[in-house]
Design a protein around this motif. Sequence first.
Motif, mmCIF file in Angstrom:
data_model
loop_
_atom_site.group_PDB
_atom_site.id
_atom_site.type_symbol
_atom_site.label_atom_id
_atom_site.label_comp_id
_atom_site.label_asym_id
_atom_site.label_seq_id
_atom_site.Cartn_x
_atom_site.Cartn_y
_atom_site.Cartn_z
ATOM 1 N N ASN A 65 -7.110 4.557 -6.227
ATOM 2 C CA ASN A 65 -7.151 4.685 -5.009
ATOM 3 C C ASN A 65 -6.644 3.357 -4.104
ATOM 4 O O ASN A 65 -6.434 2.944 -3.128
ATOM 5 C CB ASN A 65 -8.420 4.988 -4.312
ATOM 6 C CG ASN A 65 -9.371 3.888 -4.442
ATOM 7 O OD1 ASN A 65 -9.518 2.901 -4.964
ATOM 8 N ND2 ASN A 65 -10.718 4.314 -4.161
ATOM 9 N N SER A 66 -6.344 2.223 -5.260
ATOM 10 C CA SER A 66 -6.058 0.919 -4.761
ATOM 11 C C SER A 66 -5.480 0.129 -5.738
ATOM 12 O O SER A 66 -5.613 0.523 -6.817
ATOM 13 C CB SER A 66 -7.225 0.220 -4.004
ATOM 14 O OG SER A 66 -8.204 -0.146 -5.058
ATOM 15 N N TRP A 67 -4.860 -1.071 -5.501
ATOM 16 C CA TRP A 67 -4.152 -1.932 -6.509
ATOM 17 C C TRP A 67 -5.451 -2.333 -7.435
ATOM 18 O O TRP A 67 -5.255 -2.690 -8.462
ATOM 19 C CB TRP A 67 -3.260 -2.974 -5.969
ATOM 20 C CG TRP A 67 -1.935 -2.452 -5.607
ATOM 21 C CD1 TRP A 67 -1.514 -2.558 -4.024
ATOM 22 C CD2 TRP A 67 -0.776 -1.776 -6.187
ATOM 23 N NE1 TRP A 67 -0.242 -2.021 -4.221
ATOM 24 C CE2 TRP A 67 0.099 -1.675 -5.187
ATOM 25 C CE3 TRP A 67 -0.767 -1.478 -7.617
ATOM 26 C CZ2 TRP A 67 1.226 -0.976 -5.647
ATOM 27 C CZ3 TRP A 67 0.348 -0.943 -7.995
ATOM 28 C CH2 TRP A 67 1.461 -0.827 -7.200
ATOM 29 N N GLU A 119 0.984 -1.361 0.062
ATOM 30 C CA GLU A 119 -0.101 -0.143 -0.078
ATOM 31 C C GLU A 119 0.882 1.287 0.047
ATOM 32 O O GLU A 119 0.426 2.240 -0.671
ATOM 33 C CB GLU A 119 -0.901 -0.002 1.189
ATOM 34 C CG GLU A 119 -2.010 1.258 1.406
ATOM 35 C CD GLU A 119 -2.772 1.129 2.411
ATOM 36 O OE1 GLU A 119 -3.464 2.141 2.558
ATOM 37 O OE2 GLU A 119 -2.785 0.055 3.317
#
Length: 413
Positions: A275-277, A253
């Motif tokens: 906002n994320s993988w 992260e």
Amino acid sequence: MNGFSRRDALRAGSVLGAAGALAAVTPARAEPWTWSPQGSVAGSGDGYDPLTVWDPEADDVIASVIDRGEAPAVNDLLRGWTKNGQPLPAGLPNDLRDFMEYARQLPEWTDQGKLNTAVEFNKKRGLYLGVLYGLASGMMSNVIPKEAKAVYYSKGGQDLKDRIAKTAKLGYDIGANNAYGPGGEMVVTCVKTRMAHAGVRHLLPQSPHWTASAEEQIPISQNDIMVTWHSLPTTVMRHLTAWKVPIPAHESEAFLHSWQVAAHMLGVKDEYIPNSWEESNSQASQVLDPILQATPEGIALADRLLRLGVNLDLAILTKPILGSFTRFLLGDKIADDLHIGREVLWDPMLRLSWGPFIAVREGLLPIVPLAPDAYWLFDEFLRQFALVYLSQFDLPLNIQIPTMNRNMSVPPK
């Protein structure tokens, strides 16, 4: 800020986005833009297709600087501006100074704890990152058609080693201690790169060679920047995951966060930054994966990239071995399209032994299952590639506002 406010900048971005969407000055992608801004660090947005959005915050200012003939003097003034905490040099045009003071500010959502963790992750995984940035990401740029053409016909295509060094600096700076702090250089690198992109957007449409081959009228859209962005952190994490490198969730992260901040600092609107993988992979599946394709420009650049190690006294970094690693990392189709030959020794060795090698390096397997000679070759390759990667910084690197396109009568270096 004198004459330049955040509200003005956002308004300009929205207007240009709407105008671009209506005018359709860039070609529509095969599929409509469907990635939702709800999956972004902003959590919301206008939803304009990033193919039709550029960087109005930088573009007007840099175009004006170039047209006023001030770019050479500005480049000289900024040569010594290298650390994030340094004040801007005296003598800059007022409009440029206002923009740069604004552009050097970190986003409000920056998490310093995550940035610190990202530094530790980069230290632990530095050898892997060097190879992945250099070969997976670097060679992938040659099958991103717009990027390959923009590089080939811009001044960066004339001196490829200098261009590679400047690109490598981004990966180096983001992994350095205090990358975004006062003593680091990542903010400066991003701001200078953002201005260089704006210069290319202004100059490249004036190149008859580029306009004859390009599909769009203006290069380096927000979509194009995110395509390149995905060729870096998203591609790196995909490979580390495929190699089964054990990475704690908080480190993964943090690595993503460092690149989210980088995207913002490069001028990408927050509504386009995943906002994320999970969201990153989702966006990459739409903007990166389907467009990978060789072009004559990309084939020529790939050949020159693989030959850069010829004059180095490092026996392992030969063109056949670099080509074999490229094939291993990017697959047979891309390697074949780039006219990279098959290697009877290295191709099967990488395919069969790289996984066990990673497991040995990570302490998941003893060295017994892997032949010691193969283990040494792989480890030496990682070491030597890292040396070459870092050696680029022996050159005096200075990212500048371009003043011209590539001189097509001058043979590339």
